[in-house]
Design a protein around this motif. Structure first.
Motif, PDB file in Angstrom:
ATOM      1  N   GLY A 265       0.806  -1.236   0.000  1.00  0.00           N
ATOM      2  CA  GLY A 265       0.000   0.000   0.000  1.00  0.00           C
ATOM      3  C   GLY A 265       0.829   1.270   0.000  1.00  0.00           C
ATOM      4  N   ARG A 266       2.118   1.140   0.153  1.00  0.00           N
ATOM      5  CA  ARG A 266       2.992   2.320   0.172  1.00  0.00           C
ATOM      6  C   ARG A 266       4.262   1.973  -0.611  1.00  0.00           C
ATOM      7  N   ALA A 267       4.745   2.965  -1.377  1.00  0.00           N
ATOM      8  CA  ALA A 267       5.893   2.655  -2.234  1.00  0.00           C
ATOM      9  C   ALA A 267       6.836   3.837  -2.371  1.00  0.00           C
ATOM     10  N   VAL A 268       8.128   3.492  -2.441  1.00  0.00           N
ATOM     11  CA  VAL A 268       9.195   4.453  -2.750  1.00  0.00           C
ATOM     12  C   VAL A 268       9.911   3.908  -3.990  1.00  0.00           C
ATOM     13  N   VAL A 269      10.209   4.788  -4.933  1.00  0.00           N
ATOM     14  CA  VAL A 269      10.947   4.360  -6.125  1.00  0.00           C
ATOM     15  C   VAL A 269      12.290   5.089  -6.142  1.00  0.00           C
ATOM     16  N   VAL A 270      13.353   4.326  -6.312  1.00  0.00           N
ATOM     17  CA  VAL A 270      14.699   4.906  -6.251  1.00  0.00           C
ATOM     18  C   VAL A 270      15.392   4.782  -7.599  1.00  0.00           C
ATOM     19  N   PHE A 292      -3.913   2.097  -7.856  1.00  0.00           N
ATOM     20  CA  PHE A 292      -4.361   3.361  -7.251  1.00  0.00           C
ATOM     21  C   PHE A 292      -5.211   3.151  -6.003  1.00  0.00           C
ATOM     22  N   TRP A 293      -6.125   2.214  -6.061  1.00  0.00           N
ATOM     23  CA  TRP A 293      -7.063   2.027  -4.944  1.00  0.00           C
ATOM     24  C   TRP A 293      -6.433   1.263  -3.783  1.00  0.00           C
ATOM     25  N   SER A 294      -5.220   0.751  -3.978  1.00  0.00           N
ATOM     26  CA  SER A 294      -4.519   0.102  -2.862  1.00  0.00           C
ATOM     27  C   SER A 294      -3.608   1.061  -2.117  1.00  0.00           C
ATOM     28  N   LEU A 295      -3.401   2.235  -2.702  1.00  0.00           N
ATOM     29  CA  LEU A 295      -2.408   3.148  -2.123  1.00  0.00           C
ATOM     30  C   LEU A 295      -2.933   3.811  -0.856  1.00  0.00           C
ATOM     31  N   GLU A 296      -2.061   3.827   0.155  1.00  0.00           N
ATOM     32  CA  GLU A 296      -2.427   4.493   1.410  1.00  0.00           C
ATOM     33  C   GLU A 296      -1.687   5.798   1.576  1.00  0.00           C
ATOM     34  N   SER A 297      -0.745   6.062   0.701  1.00  0.00           N
ATOM     35  CA  SER A 297      -0.038   7.336   0.743  1.00  0.00           C
ATOM     36  C   SER A 297       0.533   7.610  -0.645  1.00  0.00           C
ATOM     37  N   GLU A 322      21.633   6.151   1.408  1.00  0.00           N
ATOM     38  CA  GLU A 322      20.774   5.374   2.311  1.00  0.00           C
ATOM     39  C   GLU A 322      19.920   6.307   3.150  1.00  0.00           C
ATOM     40  N   ALA A 323      20.491   7.434   3.578  1.00  0.00           N
ATOM     41  CA  ALA A 323      19.734   8.381   4.428  1.00  0.00           C
ATOM     42  C   ALA A 323      18.529   8.942   3.669  1.00  0.00           C
ATOM     43  N   ARG A 324      18.739   9.288   2.371  1.00  0.00           N
ATOM     44  CA  ARG A 324      17.611   9.831   1.603  1.00  0.00           C
ATOM     45  C   ARG A 324      16.536   8.770   1.367  1.00  0.00           C
ATOM     46  N   ILE A 325      16.975   7.541   1.141  1.00  0.00           N
ATOM     47  CA  ILE A 325      15.994   6.467   0.922  1.00  0.00           C
ATOM     48  C   ILE A 325      15.225   6.213   2.224  1.00  0.00           C
ATOM     49  N   ALA A 326      15.955   6.177   3.356  1.00  0.00           N
ATOM     50  CA  ALA A 326      15.292   5.951   4.657  1.00  0.00           C
ATOM     51  C   ALA A 326      14.310   7.073   4.960  1.00  0.00           C
ATOM     52  N   ALA A 327      14.692   8.301   4.638  1.00  0.00           N
ATOM     53  CA  ALA A 327      13.798   9.436   4.884  1.00  0.00           C
ATOM     54  C   ALA A 327      12.532   9.313   4.043  1.00  0.00           C
ATOM     55  N   ALA A 328      12.696   8.849   2.789  1.00  0.00           N
ATOM     56  CA  ALA A 328      11.530   8.684   1.922  1.00  0.00           C
ATOM     57  C   ALA A 328      10.611   7.589   2.454  1.00  0.00           C
ATOM     58  N   VAL A 329      11.221   6.516   2.976  1.00  0.00           N
ATOM     59  CA  VAL A 329      10.421   5.425   3.552  1.00  0.00           C
ATOM     60  C   VAL A 329       9.609   5.948   4.733  1.00  0.00           C
ATOM     61  N   ARG A 330      10.264   6.726   5.594  1.00  0.00           N
ATOM     62  CA  ARG A 330       9.544   7.265   6.757  1.00  0.00           C
ATOM     63  C   ARG A 330       8.422   8.203   6.307  1.00  0.00           C
ATOM     64  N   ARG A 331       8.701   8.955   5.240  1.00  0.00           N
ATOM     65  CA  ARG A 331       7.702   9.923   4.771  1.00  0.00           C
ATOM     66  C   ARG A 331       6.434   9.223   4.278  1.00  0.00           C
ATOM     67  N   LEU A 333       5.406   6.443   5.210  1.00  0.00           N
ATOM     68  CA  LEU A 333       4.761   5.765   6.338  1.00  0.00           C
ATOM     69  C   LEU A 333       4.065   6.741   7.279  1.00  0.00           C
ATOM     70  N   GLU A 334       4.461   8.015   7.227  1.00  0.00           N
ATOM     71  CA  GLU A 334       3.861   9.016   8.123  1.00  0.00           C
ATOM     72  C   GLU A 334       2.414   9.295   7.772  1.00  0.00           C
ATOM     73  N   VAL A 335       2.058   9.121   6.501  1.00  0.00           N
ATOM     74  CA  VAL A 335       0.684   9.406   6.080  1.00  0.00           C
ATOM     75  C   VAL A 335      -0.217   8.297   6.601  1.00  0.00           C
ATOM     76  N   ALA A 336      -1.171   8.650   7.439  1.00  0.00           N
ATOM     77  CA  ALA A 336      -2.022   7.635   8.052  1.00  0.00           C
ATOM     78  C   ALA A 336      -3.014   7.070   7.035  1.00  0.00           C
TER      79      ALA A 336
END
Lengths: 336, 331
Positions: A265-270, A292-297, A322-331, A333-336
């Motif tokens: 439901g959440r994705a980051v593309v690098v 689209f309908w599976s996306l939570e953020s 790695e820091a930028r990728i980790a930050a994107a992952v957290r971002r 995940l922050e969207v409820a």
């Protein structure tokens, strides 16, 4: 999509470069129609030693040091294919492919289409790409987005040593033209168990490099390595991060992308390339079309910047860390 | 050197006259909207036809630019049939049968020269007899591909003949603005290959030059750059108006050196040619191209052909596009 840790026989620990070299040796021994051509591929064994030992084993007729002219390396490959041979051309750095692009885009990619398959363009063009090793200008550019926009080419981007061997063997055997992109940073920086002897990985099947349920990081080439490190580090924070290694951009494993994004439901593309027009945009579009309908953020891209690939002191700022990728992952995940 | 026999010269002239006749028909077909843009062969007939007759179609390849097909009759009727398919915009136009050693037209100038070198090289690697002739023009000789390919051909001693038809014009750019070189054949020196200049309006001279180059190539003596000097008697293409830039007096002078008239004169003297023969050749040529045109226009084509032969197997994305195309075709 392939299973994680698919079983291998008789593995040995190799660098990506050694795995590539093994694939070339294996394929040339298997099929005498294969001709390796490029700058410094013979006597010198390639500037990175990817073609080491080939000229000694297969001779100067099949392993050819060409003049320094990228256009005719790609163009002669077309003629060799017309003659029924299987050229494996090396472009010393992908940044120099601009001097061959009229042949790659205008001729190699169109040979089958314009001749309605009279000529079989079984051409593989190998080239190192990507940054992080302090090369001079135009040695590090990630041009996969530009190449993906050329119809008729396959585009293969291994991320592990085993895949480098298995995907290169498959690329050489493929009847279509393949641009095979080898990450500079991975040549000696990525190592792993590689099956000895025959090893084939089919083109177009993504690989789930890390299981996870909270978010998926979709990447290819060296960015898979970075994404896996991030996923491993975030286990300590109780985050379950999946990593999908696309392995090839053309053909693109649409089903694998849809499956993992639907689940997470959440994705980051690098990607390491310039962001505008880059291939990550294509992956995001695929996610929007399929999931689209599976996306939570909203999906987040981690890319290079819209500037030319920089010189050494700015490199680490440019390439995804790695820091930028980790930050994107957290971002995401922050969207409820 | 092997002079062409009288019979060979007669065969060359028949092909030249047929080509000139059919070129006029092509021009009209384009004006009628039945075919797309074409590049007239006028003025190049001797060079193309004599080259083809100096080759062995069972083993030698021809890689054309785009002006040549009408004078390649020696390579079989399929050349004209497919040229007309190409001209009506059918994708099969560039797919000649396996047995015909002619590559499709090349629109991106000079890009076929590296292909010719690669093909000749590949034939050598497989111990196949035969040579590759690649046609290009004076304009193409400015492209990097010409330089890179000629250089590689020299290094590899590839059995290739680089046939530069110097027709003095690259659309509107005259030769003196294309290069400061006194002769295009002189460039061969820089590549360590054989270079010759030949009067491209003299069919016998072209035949000799190609025959000699072919023998050298087959004997392992490497490539030859042949500069065949001609004059473009017509427009660059049906989309061009040469009256904007070709000096009328130059064109007039060139017309007095028409390659067809020259060879006709020779064969008339030998008693092998007259108006009656010419008239019969022209009639036959016209009915032949009309048949080929009708057949090309009737050649079936499905919309789905758009997706065929791009990759050996559709990618997942293409498979979806193919389905979408089929459903849209029904709208």
């Amino acid at each position: 999509m392939s299973e994680i840790g698919s079983s291998v026989t008789g593995p040995s620990e190799l660098t990506m470069l050694q795995a590539i070299n093994e694939a070339l040796h294996h394929e040339m021994a298997r099929d005498e129609r294969i001709v390796v051509l490029g700058e410094d591929v013979g006597r010198n064994g390639g500037v990175f030693r990817a073609t080491e030992g080939l000229v000694e084993k297969f001779g100067e007729e099949r392993v050819v040091d060409t003049p320094l002219a990228e256009g005719v390396i790609a163009g002669a490959a077309v003629g060799l294919a017309m003659a029924g041979l299987i050229p494996v051309a090396e472009l010393q750095f992908l940044g120099f492919s601009y001097q061959a692009m009229h042949q790659i885009a205008g001729q190699v990619a169109r040979l089958r289409y314009r001749t309605r398959s009279r000529f079989e363009p079984a051409i593989t063009i190998r080239s190192p790409f990507g940054g992080g090793v302090r090369t001079p200008e135009l040695h590090s550019d990630s041009l996969e987005g530009q190449l993906a926009n050329i119809a008729g080419l396959k585009l293969v981007t291994p991320a592990t040593a085993a895949d480098a061997k298995g995907l290169l063997s498959s690329s050489i055997r493929d009847p279509d033209p393949v641009v095979f992109l080898e990450p500079l940073r991975g040549y000696r920086g990525i190592r792993g168990e590689v099956p000895s002897g025959e090893h084939l990985v089919p083109l177009g099947e993504a690989r789930l490099a890390r299981e996870g349920d909270d978010v998926v990081v979709i990447a290819w080439s060296y960015q898979v390595e970075l994404a896996c490190r991030v996923a491993d580090a975030l286990i300590d924070e109780n985050l379950s991060v999946a990593v999908l290694d696309l392995r090839s951009l053309v053909p693109l494993d649409l089903a694998a992308i849809a499956s993992v994004v639907d689940r997470c439901g959440r994705a980051v593309v690098v990607e390491e390339a310039v962001q505008t027009g880059g291939f990550a945009g294509e992956v995001v579009t695929t996610i929007v079309e399929e999931c689209f309908w599976s996306l939570e953020s909203p999906v987040v891209r981690v890319s290079g910047y819209d500037v030319p690939y920089p010189v050494g002191q700015l490199e680490d700022t440019y390439v995804p860390s790695e820091a930028r990728i980790a930050a994107a992952v957290r971002r995401v995940l922050e969207v409820a | 050197m092997t002079r062409p026999s009288d019979d060979q010269l007669l065969a060359v002239l028949v092909d030249m006259v047929a080509a000139r006749t059919q070129a006029r028909r092509l021009w009209n077909l384009q004006r009628q909207g039945r075919i797309g843009t074409v590049a007239p062969i006028d003025g190049h007939e001797a060079t193309v036809a004599a080259t083809a007759h100096a080759l062995d179609p069972s083993q030698d390849w021809i890689l054309p630019q785009y002006r040549e097909p009408l004078a390649l009759q020696r390579y079989g009727p399929e050349v004209l049939d497919h040229y007309m398919l190409y001209n009506v915009g059918h994708p099969d136009g560039s797919r000649l049968p396996e047995s015909v050693r002619v590559a499709p037209l090349q629109i991106s100038l000079a890009t076929q020269i590296p292909h010719a070198v690669g093909l000749a090289w590949g034939m050598t690697l497989q111990d196949e007899a035969g040579v590759v002739v690649v046609f290009f023009g004076d304009g193409s000789s400015s492209e990097g591909d010409f330089h890179e390919a000629a250089n590689l051909a020299g290094v590899l001693r590839a059995p290739v003949i680089l046939l530069c038809m110097n027709n003095q014009w690259a659309i509107s750019t005259p030769l003196h603005q294309q290069t400061a070189a006194a002769s295009l054949a002189d460039r061969a020196v820089g590549y360590g290959i054989n270079g010759v200049t030949v009067d491209g309006n003299d069919a016998a001279a072209v035949f000799d030059a190609v025959d000699e180059a072919r023998k050298r190539a087959l004997a392992g003596q490497g490539p030859t750059l042949i500069e065949a000097c001609v004059y473009r008697l017509g427009a660059h293409t049906t989309a061009d108006d040469p009256t904007r830039y070709v000096p009328p007096e130059d064109l007039e002078a060139a017309r007095r050196d028409d390659p067809i008239e020259r060879l006709e004169k020779h064969l008339v003297e030998l008693g092998l040619w007259d108006d009656e023969i010419r008239s019969a050749v022209e009639t036959q040529a016209l009915s032949r191209i009309d048949e080929a045109t009708d057949a090309a226009e009737a050649h079936p084509l499905r919309a789905e052909a758009l997706m065929d032969h791009c990759l050996s197997v559709d990618s997942p994305r293409m498979a979806r596009q193919r389905l979408a195309l089929l459903s849209e075709a029904e709208l």
